[in-house]
Design an enzyme around this catalytic site. Structure first.
Site, PDB file in Angstrom:
ATOM      1  N   HIS A 126       3.532  -2.270   3.190  1.00 27.01           N
ATOM      2  CA  HIS A 126       3.556  -0.935   2.589  1.00 27.01           C
ATOM      3  C   HIS A 126       4.801  -0.805   1.724  1.00 27.01           C
ATOM      4  O   HIS A 126       5.902  -1.102   2.194  1.00 27.01           O
ATOM      5  CB  HIS A 126       3.494   0.140   3.674  1.00 27.01           C
ATOM      6  N   ASP A 138       0.813  -1.221   0.000  1.00 30.39           N
ATOM      7  CA  ASP A 138       0.000   0.000   0.000  1.00 30.39           C
ATOM      8  C   ASP A 138       0.848   1.274   0.000  1.00 30.39           C
ATOM      9  O   ASP A 138       2.036   1.244   0.325  1.00 30.39           O
ATOM     10  CB  ASP A 138      -0.882   0.040   1.254  1.00 30.39           C
ATOM     11  N   ASP A 139       0.173   2.366  -0.295  1.00 28.81           N
ATOM     12  CA  ASP A 139       0.658   3.742  -0.066  1.00 28.81           C
ATOM     13  C   ASP A 139       1.758   4.209  -1.016  1.00 28.81           C
ATOM     14  O   ASP A 139       2.229   5.327  -0.913  1.00 28.81           O
ATOM     15  CB  ASP A 139       1.163   3.941   1.374  1.00 28.81           C
ATOM     16  N   HIS A 176      -5.661   9.210   0.310  1.00 24.28           N
ATOM     17  CA  HIS A 176      -5.590   8.428   1.550  1.00 24.28           C
ATOM     18  C   HIS A 176      -6.411   9.011   2.696  1.00 24.28           C
ATOM     19  O   HIS A 176      -5.975   9.069   3.834  1.00 24.28           O
ATOM     20  CB  HIS A 176      -4.130   8.256   1.984  1.00 24.28           C
TER      21      HIS A 176
HETATM   22 NI    NI Z   1      -2.719   3.055   3.332  1.00 22.78          NI
END
Ligand code: NI
Length: 324
Positions: free
Chosen positions: A275, A132-133, A187
């Site tokens: 992440h 993620d991210d 986000h």
């Molecule tokens: Ni996230």
């Protein structure tokens, strides 16, 4: 000074010139080798430092928010049960025929395995790593290097705002056969937004995605895994959460990340949350990937795992794993 003296003086001068020429020769050889090495740029260097800084700032902000929300989310996740329906798959085709548009990216020369020609055996166990991210210009390329080295894939839930900053990394994700999915644009905790705000953010994310990859994503992961009734209704995509949380954002330690994963012994059909923006996560992945392969797991994308587990992903529905 006599003529003979002049000749004698000339000899040391010749020696000095010869020595200088030899040094120049050595210098040229070394610099040529160095420049050859540099000719294959690392992916990390393809995006600008300024962009790195901007993304780092944003990622740090995201990280703080994530800390506040993750506890609540974990509790929620634990109480959920999966009620996946076994049906024939219909969604996986969407992402597959789109991996031809990345000519400017230099391929790393060694051990290039074609991840796209992987054969998946639905009878053998499979697991989906998710990141993620991202992307960013440092950790994400390292993770991709590991995936490429072992000829395996993962799913990247990228943020719209980072997709615009690191288009080459996003393209490489897809080029390697990985699934690029959406983690919204900015986000935000979608549970706090109105239907219109949710859709505006997601549409912005999809636009950023289309600008770089030329098609829409197939999956969405809501930030913090938060998806209340409004969110589920507002988002016309399958919502993919996870059932193994590595807490990598918290520990920033490869061994601790692996320890969280080792709390489980059977990974078949599971979705592992990490992440793609931490070097410690990239270090953990470098150990995790060969370990999972040695244990007989096929590393697949989320859409592939749904397909081979016989699950039809439905818009507005939250999935934690594809276990039967
Ligand atoms: Ni996230």
């Amino acid at each position: 000074m006599s003529r003979r003296d002049k000749e004698l003086n000339f000899i040391p001068v010749l020696i000095v010139i010869a020595v200088v020429l030899v040094f120049i020769g050595i210098g040229l050889t070394v610099s040529e080798r160095y420049s050859k090495k540099k000719a294959t740029p690392s992916y990390a260097s393809t995006d600008q430092t300024f962009e790195n800084k901007v993304a780092k700032k944003e990622n740090d902000k995201v990280d703080k928010e994530e800390k506040n929300n993750v506890v609540a989310n974990n509790n929620k996740t634990k109480n959920k049960t999966t009620n996946n329906v076994s049906e024939n798959n219909s969604i996986s085709g969407e992402n597959k025929n789109t991996t031809t548009n990345t000519t400017e990216i230099t391929k790393s020369s060694e051990t290039t395995t074609s991840n796209k020609n992987r054969k998946i055996d639905e009878k053998k166990p499979m697991v989906a790593l998710t990141f993620d991210d991202g992307p960013n210009g440092t950790a994400t390329p390292k993770i991709l290097n590991t995936l490429e080295k072992y000829g395996v894939v993962a799913t990247f839930f990228d943020l719209g705002q980072n997709i615009a900053n690191f288009p080459k990394v996003v393209k490489r994700e897809e080029e390697l056969g990985c699934e690029v999915a959406s983690h919204t644009y900015s986000h935000k905790n979608l549970n706090t937004l109105s239907t219109k705000q949710i859709q505006n953010d997601l549409n912005k994310a999809i636009k950023a995605y289309e600008n770089v990859l030329g098609h829409k994503p197939a999956l969405v992961r809501p930030p913090y895994g938060n998806a209340n009734a409004t969110v589920k209704k507002a988002i016309n995509y399958p919502l993919i959460n996870w059932d193994i949380d590595t807490l990598d954002w918290k520990s920033r330690n490869a061994n601790k990340i692996l320890k969280e994963i080792h709390k489980y012994s059977d990974y078949d059909g599971r979705i592992i949350l990490m992440h793609g923006i931490y070097d410690s996560t990239a270090d953990a992945v470098a150990k995790l990937v060969p370990e999972l392969i040695n244990k007989g797991y096929q590393l697949v994308t989320v859409s592939e795992m749904a397909k081979y587990k016989g699950i039809t992903l439905k818009p507005g529905k939250v999935y934690l794993n594809f276990r039967k």
